[in-house]
Design a protein around this motif. Structure first.
Motif, PDB file in Angstrom:
ATOM      1  N   LEU A   1      27.087  69.916  94.145  1.00 11.02           N
ATOM      2  CA  LEU A   1      27.075  71.234  95.243  1.00 11.02           C
ATOM      3  C   LEU A   1      25.664  71.783  94.854  1.00 11.02           C
ATOM      4  O   LEU A   1      25.590  73.050  95.469  1.00 11.02           O
ATOM      5  N   GLY A   2      24.482  71.384  94.176  1.00 15.62           N
ATOM      6  CA  GLY A   2      23.355  71.937  94.054  1.00 15.62           C
ATOM      7  C   GLY A   2      23.658  73.071  93.204  1.00 15.62           C
ATOM      8  O   GLY A   2      22.779  74.084  93.306  1.00 15.62           O
ATOM      9  N   ARG A   3      24.162  73.295  92.317  1.00 10.99           N
ATOM     10  CA  ARG A   3      24.755  74.420  91.356  1.00 10.99           C
ATOM     11  C   ARG A   3      24.789  73.784  89.859  1.00 10.99           C
ATOM     12  O   ARG A   3      25.058  73.023  89.502  1.00 10.99           O
TER      13      ARG A   3
ATOM     14  N   THR B   1      34.864  76.758 105.338  1.00 15.94           N
ATOM     15  CA  THR B   1      33.397  76.651 104.491  1.00 15.94           C
ATOM     16  C   THR B   1      32.761  75.269 104.921  1.00 15.94           C
ATOM     17  O   THR B   1      33.055  74.849 105.882  1.00 15.94           O
ATOM     18  N   THR B   2      31.961  74.642 104.052  1.00 14.29           N
ATOM     19  CA  THR B   2      31.126  73.674 104.283  1.00 14.29           C
ATOM     20  C   THR B   2      32.150  72.256 104.073  1.00 14.29           C
ATOM     21  O   THR B   2      33.081  72.414 103.194  1.00 14.29           O
ATOM     22  N   VAL B   3      31.706  71.200 104.549  1.00 11.17           N
ATOM     23  CA  VAL B   3      32.716  69.881 104.257  1.00 11.17           C
ATOM     24  C   VAL B   3      32.612  69.528 102.972  1.00 11.17           C
ATOM     25  O   VAL B   3      33.727  69.216 102.398  1.00 11.17           O
ATOM     26  N   ALA B   4      31.413  69.656 102.177  1.00 12.25           N
ATOM     27  CA  ALA B   4      31.280  69.310 100.890  1.00 12.25           C
ATOM     28  C   ALA B   4      32.140  70.139  99.885  1.00 12.25           C
ATOM     29  O   ALA B   4      32.607  69.737  99.046  1.00 12.25           O
ATOM     30  N   LYS B   5      31.999  71.644 100.185  1.00 12.74           N
ATOM     31  CA  LYS B   5      32.692  72.267  99.236  1.00 12.74           C
ATOM     32  C   LYS B   5      34.222  72.254  99.527  1.00 12.74           C
ATOM     33  O   LYS B   5      34.985  72.493  98.731  1.00 12.74           O
ATOM     34  N   ALA B   6      34.758  71.965 100.700  1.00 14.71           N
ATOM     35  CA  ALA B   6      36.092  71.702 101.181  1.00 14.71           C
ATOM     36  C   ALA B   6      36.609  70.480 100.370  1.00 14.71           C
ATOM     37  O   ALA B   6      37.693  70.539  99.433  1.00 14.71           O
ATOM     38  N   LYS B   7      35.698  69.458 100.093  1.00 17.14           N
ATOM     39  CA  LYS B   7      36.062  68.068  99.372  1.00 17.14           C
ATOM     40  C   LYS B   7      36.284  68.564  97.878  1.00 17.14           C
ATOM     41  O   LYS B   7      37.260  68.120  97.440  1.00 17.14           O
TER      42      LYS B   7
ATOM     43  N   ALA C   1      24.857  73.256 108.928  1.00 17.25           N
ATOM     44  CA  ALA C   1      25.713  72.497 108.077  1.00 17.25           C
ATOM     45  C   ALA C   1      26.886  72.295 108.591  1.00 17.25           C
ATOM     46  O   ALA C   1      27.559  72.860 109.583  1.00 17.25           O
ATOM     47  N   ASP C   2      27.563  71.098 108.064  1.00 16.21           N
ATOM     48  CA  ASP C   2      28.828  70.554 108.557  1.00 16.21           C
ATOM     49  C   ASP C   2      29.904  71.759 107.994  1.00 16.21           C
ATOM     50  O   ASP C   2      30.233  71.971 106.974  1.00 16.21           O
ATOM     51  N   MET C   3      30.577  72.186 108.983  1.00 17.81           N
ATOM     52  CA  MET C   3      31.627  73.449 108.686  1.00 17.81           C
ATOM     53  C   MET C   3      33.105  72.598 108.856  1.00 17.81           C
ATOM     54  O   MET C   3      33.291  71.630 109.467  1.00 17.81           O
ATOM     55  N   ALA C   4      34.037  73.350 107.804  1.00 15.11           N
ATOM     56  CA  ALA C   4      35.449  72.682 107.742  1.00 15.11           C
ATOM     57  C   ALA C   4      36.406  73.983 107.473  1.00 15.11           C
ATOM     58  O   ALA C   4      35.901  74.662 106.996  1.00 15.11           O
TER      59      ALA C   4
END
Length: 155
Positions: A10-12, A36-42, A108-111
């Motif tokens: 996640l770039g962190r 949140t964003t899709v990547a963070k949700a996954k 950004a893709d949100m979810a």
């Protein structure tokens, strides 16, 4: 090739990512759904579901394991008391990710990620199931054993 790369960073940095996932998990437990964003949700789904599984068995050891990840006493208490009681019979799949579209500022893709058993909209249909059985021949409801006894007593 991406051999052995199972974690989305996640770039962190590691400490920042763990703190962010812990805070998001506490918010999810408290509010039952977060955007949140899709990547963070996954990433959050893979982080929080093992903890929900551990919360089914309320032991001191499991509480300490979950607390070492979440780092908030109130969230651990709510997870073991309220959430575990509601999802006790579910064998897995405690969260649901619903994609919402793109964010206006940066596209950004949100979810929305939510706890499955706390959504009344999706669960309303499943509670209204009929328990009557239908026969294949007549289309009428088959007589239950209680009804047949009552009709025999009347004769």
């Amino acid at each position: 090739m991406r051999h052995g790369k199972k974690v989305n960073h996640l770039g962190r940095q590691t400490a920042h990512r763990k703190a962010m996932l812990a805070n998001m998990a506490c918010s999810l437990i408290e509010h039952k759904r977060i955007n949140t964003t899709v990547a963070k949700a996954k990433a959050l789904k893979g982080f929080v579901e093992p903890m929900i599984t551990k919360s089914k068995n309320d032991t001191t050891h499991n509480r300490r394991l979950v607390f070492s990840k979440l780092r908030q006493k109130d969230a651990v208490t709510e997870l073991f008391r309220d959430v575990a009681a509601k999802i006790g019979d579910r064998p897995g799949g405690y969260t649901r990710i619903i994609k919402l579209g793109n964010r206006l500022g940066d596209n950004a893709d949100m979810a929305m990620i939510e706890l499955v058993d706390y959504n009344e909209i999706y669960n309303a249909d499943k509670k209204a199931k009929k328990t009557t059985r239908r026969s294949r021949r007549g289309g009428k409801a088959a007589a239950t054993p209680v009804e047949t006894k009552a009709t025999n007593e009347e004769e």
